[in-house]
Design an enzyme around this catalytic site. Structure first.
Site, PDB file in Angstrom:
ATOM      1  N   ASP A 926      91.862 -18.255 -17.113  1.00 25.30           N
ATOM      2  CA  ASP A 926      92.514 -18.612 -15.632  1.00 25.30           C
ATOM      3  C   ASP A 926      91.336 -18.362 -14.619  1.00 25.30           C
ATOM      4  OD1 ASP A 926      94.649 -19.243 -14.370  1.00 25.30           O
ATOM      5  OD2 ASP A 926      95.710 -18.011 -15.472  1.00 25.30           O
ATOM      6  N   LYS A 995      99.053 -10.351  -1.002  1.00 19.34           N
ATOM      7  CA  LYS A 995      98.489 -11.160  -1.971  1.00 19.34           C
ATOM      8  C   LYS A 995      98.899 -12.576  -1.587  1.00 19.34           C
ATOM      9  CE  LYS A 995      98.692 -12.462  -6.793  1.00 19.34           C
ATOM     10  NZ  LYS A 995      99.183 -12.131  -8.137  1.00 19.34           N
ATOM     11  N   ASP A1155      94.067 -24.877 -12.489  1.00 20.19           N
ATOM     12  CA  ASP A1155      93.106 -24.123 -12.736  1.00 20.19           C
ATOM     13  C   ASP A1155      93.087 -23.229 -13.870  1.00 20.19           C
ATOM     14  OD1 ASP A1155      94.837 -22.668 -11.796  1.00 20.19           O
ATOM     15  OD2 ASP A1155      93.768 -21.716  -9.933  1.00 20.19           O
TER      16      ASP A1155
END
Lengths: 1239, 379
Positions: A926, A995, A1155
């Site tokens: 990742d 986040k 991604d």
């Protein structure tokens, strides 16, 4: 020319309508009206005809059942077109004559209006009538059957008869029209002169027709002869017609060609303008013509062309494509005379025939076996026009048989002619892709693990599926005992709460088109050709066959010399919607059910099954189609044991077709777009088609490769999930509970003593639980689809064809079951092709399982590995007793994938030699905050690069914690200064709070959105003083942005630059376009919405908003806010594609979820290396400079604009574009050594 | 006369406010001006010198656009009108027995008039500026006046967030007032008096009618009577019936079915010649029946909306989209003809139609309507 047609019709109806004088006067009075309303009605008529023809073309099961009704309707309406003039009926009743739909139809418009509108259709009705008559002549039975259908169909659902007069088709008897015309002329004394002229012309033509019995009676009604604008050509044409019997037509052709004036250049500018204005109408006509050809209605197509051609206004609508289409139709039939007519019209319209026209002509000659001289003349003419004969075979899409016909003709004239060699497809030689396409060096493209014969069988299965268009899959829902009365339901897709009419219409339209496409290919013999080519193609992929040299699948397919099948444009949205609307209306009218299901079938009356109702949302009134509640109940109790999918919604059973062009690839027959887009968007496709073919190779090959990855279902996981699913579900593990688990709404009759207030309370309660159960239901249905498909594919190998969105991000086409889904969906999938673990594979599996749990995010790999060893007992326990053991896996972030990985590890460690264990489990790597990685690399931000792991480091860096720490620093400062909010927030600034905002800031989240995100997080904290929510979130979001600014200074500058450029570009009135480093052209499809309203007839008017058409003004805000994230997405997709292509060259199995890159455990190190190398290579390119210069060349005027304001705008834009932000000092090469760049 | 005060030069403010007319507009922003309120107190009576209505008054200040131009409140500044209204609501009683909730009293002229006729008043003022003044009015009246910072028209707002004053939950309001739920069939618990907000008359009417039919918000506490000032235009729509089909609409049907609407007083506005109606809206005691209940009212509202969606159509066509029952049969039951159009039906006919369908015995499914399809007023 409708008058010519109308005359006999009127007289026909007169003779049936009673005494001649009375009805004639009636006629006379109404006539001008019909003229008035003819023009506006035109488009509707065409759309309807297109719809009708299209529906005829798509004889898919459910459509074909509707066909009788459709034609019946056509006949009914045509009957109606006849009625008003001849029938001495009450005017009020005419409105109710609306054919089948009766009251509901007329409810949409007042009767008077309705009639008016119908007059507009008279013209087309005549055409249809003519066609009906033609059909009558051919097969009387067919039409009569339809007619009976019409008469018998009850007026409306509730069965209360109404006063619908029998809509019987009136045979158009021939009569003498002269008396009628005299009266007519009298009435219209204002237009006397014009009318007289018209009459004279009419009479002349009638005479001519009478003299000329050469035409069949059928052809008389449909126009065959063109009426030309150019006198010169007209005389020539007259020459043709007179000499019909003796003179050979073909001589005329040459004569015509020479005499024709060239008018092409005369209105180029005008043409351009019209093109944009009429594009929609043109598409409609073209779609109509094509459908006509497909259904064998060449003469109808020809008629339309002639009628349009002969009228100045509508002639402008015609394009060379349309003429060519009709010509091609005649060529296929070998009808040379008609073809010649069209050819003359082409000339007359001022077009110069192109290769396609000549190909059609030659094909026709080839079929008819014309004499040499004609062909020679034709060829001569062609070369005079500057067209090369060879190009017919290279540039014109022809099917095999057509080619043969053309070749036959050509060989006759030029016996020495040789077919040209296929030109080698150009090779992409961009800097980034040079390595991929280099012929030298080690290349080991992967092969599939299946032998040729197996693959071939699979192909045949898939072909069957696509020809059938739908797949029935056994439902995994727990079976319920079935009652006998329950029959198979065709409408199960319609949800109980109904479906918006517009949505349904769109869906039906789109489905009809894809059915039509499949059929077209079947008819035109393309399926056979496909079979041949595909078998050869399989040699490249199969395990037991060899090809002489390494080829990429696309290259191999091209090398096979597969001629591109003629390209079919999807029907434009208005056509699809119109057609869908028609079908939906038919659905409403045709479906019936007994009013009382308990009674025996015949005794109860029939009521409609679908109802058209309105829902009110704020100011909007939305039409819905809603099934009868009893039917919903019936369906629920029946528990349909199968789920039906469209063929394109199911993964493929054989390797997908390689992508070779923007419109060919993926599914075998169903058309798939390379670039997915909102319906009705054309500009992506246009851009793709206009760019040089080699530029797209990177994207095409990546998509092909991603699609070529074979998958299989992880059976053990599926079993466990199914067990849960059929039992009570488990929302915690994202297995939705069955509806029975939701507290059923309280439906018991209330005691009469219940107070009003209690009732009100109860109602709200009821509404809430209904809403809840509906949400549950949709979750459940989603899971049902996914699991049913998984179960269906349990023992198969299957493929997920891919395409991309407008930024180049790749997606699998089948929507319900793919690796992009949630944790559960991903856990159900594994590579069908295994690969031995090798020396380090097991370690990677262990690291992978820890990654999935999300427990050791901030630890180096060794620690993660050690942790896996530590919890090995739990891992093995999870694998062995997933539901009964200690359930370690359930506590993980991604429980199902963790479980799958546990099972794989258990199996591997229990073999004698784990290195030889064949693993099928994909291991993920990742990118950590991939968007920021690209920003940091673009801006060469040292601090930022370190925090997103571009810089090598022993432990993974966590950008969210870094930002949180930075925010904390600011907070402390403020707190010291006495800010109340900052003081309150003490101890609350955590990674979790910031986040989501940090993650999405790359994707253009604004302060507004960021504040909402943070507010949500703060709200979740029970000990946070809730009265400070707003202030605190507002404060925090500012600090987050400030911190990001501090850490990613270069990135923020770039983001700002991109935003500013986009703002100026959209200010100049264009949508932002750019080209990815891989060469994919991109345009942002954000435009100002335009509401399109389509006719108010039928059940309801439909309107939809279009915002993706490039001819509209851009939506400035969206263009501006969308550019930075879209640009970054185009970069990350480029990175993925580069990695994919290089991995492929190394022989790896590779798939990606944006991604997150997947490969076999054994190959993780190679993939990691490739991934880093390609990232460095990508960012070593002067990406921003290239973007800047592209934008300058695209959007800055080369010449000085006239207006001062424009000049200012232009210079401002140029200035901004040229001011590319300066990069920082980060050394990109260091990425190659970063362990946690992707991990 | 209507006076926009928002941008008046300070010198003019006082006199124009006091004397020129019966009402004034006050933008929220304008009203926060301190001096305005202070002087206001002095000149509340009609006896103060009057300024001639200046036709240019409306134009000159309107150039000043504050952001509050959109939420004007309407205040009663005419002593005479206030007294008339107070007399009207008192009726024949010597001393009004009901509690009055006054919405946005503003300068408190009506409040005073009400107090003078001996009523017990609760002033719900949404503009903080007026609060001190209003409170001062109630001095020495031992609790006959209560002033609460609250916006009556924003009672029980939608959404899940915390309710910010001046919006208020009806529950809290009634609790502070110490009011109990009065059964529907019993008398009128209290009367509301005030002017409908000028720009959102329709919105308020919609909100109120939904609350009324569902017995929520203020109507939870019983048949609350409204005494409100309303523009002629809106009033005509409210009272429309097949006699004037052009104005006839969903709101007319819903309100006329639910309430007895009486005109108490008409007031002519001088410069614009517009009419203002003072009306009394009393919910019917027998509004709810076995069929029309707070449980099923949504269907009724949907039915009326559906019918007026295509108002020129025949009723029978609408029925087919509303219910799976036999449309002709229903028409026969309510004694309508097949050709009858939507606009031929009187409000009570709609109720009868609804009840006929709702009470039909033989069918399991009476309506095609689905609660979940609706968006807005569906809580």
């Amino acid at each position: 020319m409708p008058s010519r047609l109308r005359a006999p019709l009127h007289s026909g109806s007169c003779s049936s309508g009673g005494s001649l004088p009375a009805s004639a006067s009636l006629c006379g009075r109404r006539r001008p009206r019909s003229y008035n309303f003819r023009q506006p009605g035109r488009t509707h008529a065409q759309a309807r005809a297109a719809a009708a023809a299209a529906a005829a073309a798509a004889a898919a099961p459910e459509v074909s059942c509707a066909m009788a009704v459709l034609w019946g309707r056509g006949a009914a309406r045509f009957g109606r077109g006849l009625w008003p003039c001849g029938r001495p009926g009450l005017p009020a009743e005419e409105g109710t004559l609306g054919g089948l739909c009766g009251p509901r139809r007329s409810s949409s418009a007042s009767p008077r209006e309705d009639r008016r509108k119908d007059w507009g259709h008279v013209e087309l009705l005549e055409v249809l009538q003519a066609r009906v008559r033609q059909l009558q002549a051919e097969s009387v039975s067919e039409v009569t059957v339809n007619r009976v259908d019409v008469a018998r169909l009850p007026e409306h659902g509730s069965g209360d008869g109404g006063c619908q007069p029998p809509t019987k088709v009136q045979p158009g008897a021939q009569g003498t029209p002269s008396g009628l015309f005299v009266q007519w002329a009298k009435r219209l004394d204002k237009d006397k002169q014009i009318q007289q002229k018209r009459r004279q012309r009419l009479e002349k033509q009638l005479q001519k027709r009478a003299q000329n019995p050469g035409f069949s009676t059928d052809a008389k009604r449909l126009h065959v002869e063109p009426r030309l604008l150019s006198k010169q050509l007209t005389t020539c044409l007259q020459g043709c017609t007179q000499e019909v019997a003796e003179s050979p037509w073909e001589e005329q052709l040459a004569q015509v060609l020479q005499e024709a004036p060239r008018k092409l250049s005369l209105d180029k500018k005008l043409g351009q303008r019209l093109k944009t204005r009429f594009a929609n109408r043109q598409q409609k006509i073209l779609a109509f013509l094509k459908c006509c050809l497909l259904t064998g209605h060449q003469s109808l197509a020809h008629h339309l062309l002639v009628t349009h051609h002969s009228r100045g206004r509508s002639q402008e609508l015609l394009t060379l494509d349309m003429y060519n289409t009709v010509m091609l139709g005649w060529a296929q039939q070998g009808a040379f005379r008609e073809l010649l007519y069209v050819f003359i019209m082409v000339k007359d319209a001022g077009f110069s025939p192109d290769l396609v026209s000549y190909a059609a002509a030659l094909q026709c000659m080839g079929r008819q076996d014309q004499d040499v001289a004609t062909i020679k003349r034709c060829l001569e003419q062609m070369s005079q026009e500057g067209l090369k004969l060879q190009e017919i075979f290279t540039a014109v899409p022809l099917c095999k048989e057509e080619r043969a016909a053309v070749l036959r003709a050509v060989l006759k004239a030029k016996p020495t002619f040789k077919l040209p060699e296929r030109p080698l497809s150009p090779v992409n030689n961009s800097k980034l892709l040079r390595d991929v396409y280099a012929k030298d060096g080690p290349v080991s493209y992967p092969k599939l693990h299946l032998p040729l014969d197996t693959l071939w069988d699979l192909f045949k299965q898939q072909l069957r599926v696509e020809l059938a268009s739908t797949v029935c899959v056994k439902s995994v829902e727990k079976p319920v005992a079935q009652s006998k009365e329950v029959r198979r339901a065709a409408l199960q897709a319609l949800p109980a709460q109904g479906e918006s009419f517009m949505g349904l219409a769109r869906d039906l339209g789109a489905r009809t088109f894809s059915r039509h496409e499949v059929q077209r290919q079947q008819f035109s013999g393309q399926v056979e050709a496909l079979k041949r080519h595909y078998r050869q193609y399989l040699h490249l992929l199969a395990a037991d066959t060899e090809v002489p040299e390494p080829y990429l699948p696309r290259q191999y397919w091209e090398a096979l010399g597969v001629s591109e099948p003629p390209q079919e444009q999807p029907w434009p949205l208005p056509v699809q919607v119109e057609l869908g609307r028609l079908l939906a209306e038919i659905l409403v009218q045709a479906t019936k059910m007994p009013s009382n299901l308990a009674k025996p079938r015949n005794s109860s009356r029939l009521v409609p099954l679908l109802y058209h109702v309105y829902s009110f949302r704020n100011v909007y009134q939305i039409g819905f189609l809603k099934p009868h509640p009893a039917y919903v109940q019936l369906l629920a109790t029946a528990a349909e044991p199968t789920v039906t999918f469209e063929a394109v919604d199911v993964p493929m059973l054989c390797p997908p077709l390689p992508w070779t062009s923007p419109h060919t690839g993926a599914f075998l027959l169903n058309p798939t777009k390379l670039m997915r887009a909102v319906d009705g968007t054309m500009h992506h496709q246009r851009l793709l088609e206009n760019c040089p073919p080699a530029a797209l190779h990177g994207a095409l090959d990546t998509l092909t490769q991603l699609g070529n990855c074979a998958w299989r279902v992880n059976g053990r996981v599926l079993d466990l999930v199914l067990e849960l699913f059929q039992d009570k579900g488990c929302p915690k593990l994202s297995v939705p509970a069955p509806p029975s688990e939701v507290a059923a709404p309280h439906e018991a009759p209330l005691p009469s003593s219940t107070g009003l207030v209690d009732k009100a309370e109860l109602r709200r309660e009821l509404a809430r639980s209904l809403k809840e159960s509906r949400e549950m239901h949709s979750l459940r249905a989603d899971a049902l689809y996914r699991l049913s498909l998984a179960d269906h594919l349990r023992n198969c190998v299957f493929w997920l064809p891919h395409n991309m969105d407008f930024r180049g991000r790749t997606y699998p086409c089948p929507p319900h079951f793919n690796h992009l889904g949630n944790d559960l969906a991903r856990a159900l999938l594994e590579f069908a092709q295994g690969c031995p673990l090798g020396p380090h594979g097991l370690d990677w599996l262990k690291i992978h399982v820890v990654n999935l749990t999300g427990l050791k995010k901030r630890e180096p790999l060794q620690v993660r590995h050690a942790f896996a060893e530590e919890v090995m007992d739990d891992i093995l326990d999870s694998a062995d007793n997933p539901m009964t053991g200690r359930k370690w896996w359930m506590g993980s972030e991604e429980p199902w994938q963790t479980l799958a990985c546990c099972m794989e590890i258990a199996k591997a460690v229990r073999t004698s030699d784990p290195a030889a264990y064949i693993s099928h489990l994909p291991v993920h790597q990742d990118g950590s905050c991939n968007g920021l990685q690209h920003y940091a690399a673009l801006g060469r931000d040292s601090v930022g690069a370190a925090s997103v792991n571009l810089e090598p480091s022993d432990v993974p860096q966590d950008v969210y914690s870094d930002v949180a720490a930075q925010v904390e620093v600011f907070r402390r400062q403020d707190a010291r200064r006495g800010s109340r909010v900052a003081q309150v927030l003490e101890g609350f600034v955590t990674r979790k709070v910031v986040k989501q905002t940090v993650m999405t800031v790359v994707y253009g989240v604004t302060r507004f959105g960021g504040r909402l995100q943070i507010e949500k997080r703060l709200r979740e904290m029970s000990d946070f003083p809730q009265e400070f929510l707003w202030d605190a979130s507002h404060y925090l979001v500012r600090q987050v942005f400030k911190s990001l600014q501090e850490m990613f200074s270069g990135s923020r500058a770039i983001q700002h630059w991109l935003t500013e450029s986009a703002r100026l570009i959209s200010h100049m009135g264009s949508a932002v376009e750019w080209v990815t480093p891989l060469g994919i052209p991109i345009i942002q499809p954000y435009h100002q919405e335009v509401k399109v309203k389509q006719g108010g007839r039928g059940l309801q008017s439909v309107s939809y908003s279009v915002n993706a058409d490039s001819s509209l003004k851009p939506n400035k805000l969206k263009q501006r806010n969308g550019f930075p994230p879209n640009f970054i997405h185009s970069l990350d997709s480029t990175h993925m594609m580069l990695t994919a292509l290089h991995c492929y060259r190394e022989g790896l199995t590779f798939v990606s979820v944006h991604d997150c890159f997947w490969t076999h455990a054994a190959h993780v190190p190679i993939m990691n290396q490739v991934c880093r190398e390609q990232f460095v290579r990508l960012h070593s390119q002067p990406i921003l400079q290239e973007l800047s210069s592209f934008l300058v060349s695209r959007f800055c005027c080369s010449s000085r604009p006239q207006k001062l304001s424009q000049r200012l705008d232009d210079s401002k834009l140029r200035e901004t574009l040229l001011a590319v932000p300066k990069p920082g000092a980060f050394d990109l090469e260091r990425v190659k050594h970063s362990t946690f760049f992707f991990s | 006369m209507w006076i926009p005060v928002a941008g008046l030069p300070p010198r003019l403010t006082l006199s124009s406010l006091v004397g020129a007319g019966r009402f004034c507009f006050l933008g929220a922003g304008a009203a926060t001006r301190k001096p305005l309120q202070a002087r206001n107190r002095r000149g509340l009576s009609d006896s103060a010198p009057q300024l001639c209505p200046d036709p240019d008054f409306r134009k000159s200040p309107s150039r000043v656009k504050s952001k509050s131009t959109l939420d004007f409140s309407r205040y009663i500044t005419s002593r005479r009108l206030a007294e008339t209204m107070a007399q009207l609501v008192r009726g024949k009683e010597k001393k009004p027995s009901h509690l009055f909730l006054e919405c946005n009293p503003g300068p408190g002229i009506l409040t005073q008039a009400l107090l003078e006729v001996g009523a017990k008043v609760v002033a719900l003022e949404s503009d903080k500026t007026f609060l001190p003044h209003l409170e001062s009015l109630g001095k020495n009246l031992d609790g006959k006046l209560r002033v609460i910072y609250c916006d009556f028209f924003r009672m029980d707002p939608k959404g899940t967030g915390a309710i910010k004053p001046p919006a208020m939950a009806s529950q809290d309001l009634f609790q502070t007032l110490g009011l109990e739920v009065v059964p529907w069939k019993a008398g009128i618990p209290l009367k509301v008096i005030g002017a409908l907000p000028i720009r959102s008359e329709r919105k308020i009417l919609w909100k109120l009618i939904h609350n009324l039919y569902s017995c929520t918000s203020i109507y939870k506490y019983g048949r609350i009577e409204l005494n409100v000032l309303i523009y002629e235009k809106e009033f005509q729509k409210l009272m429309a019936d097949p006699g004037n089909p052009d104005l006839y609409q969903v709101l007319s049907v819903l309100w006329q079915v639910a309430c007895d609407i009486k005109v108490l007083h008409k007031e002519l506005l001088e410069p614009s010649q517009e009419k203002l109606y003072f009306i009394q809206i009393t919910p019917y005691r027998n509004l709810f029946t076995d069929n029309l209940t707070p449980m099923s009212y949504q269907v009724f509202i949907h039915m009326v909306k559906h019918c007026f969606g295509k108002r020129k159509c025949r009723l029978i066509d609408h029925l087919r989209s509303l219910t799976p029952l036999d449309a002709k049969d229903i028409l026969r039951q309510i004694g309508k003809k097949k050709e009858d159009k939507v606009t031929n039906l009187y409000p009570q006919d709609f109720k009868q139609l609804f009840e006929t369908i709702q009470s039909s015995k033989d069918y399991a499914y009476k309506w095609l309507y689905d609660d979940r399809l609706e968006g807005r007023y569906n809580d």
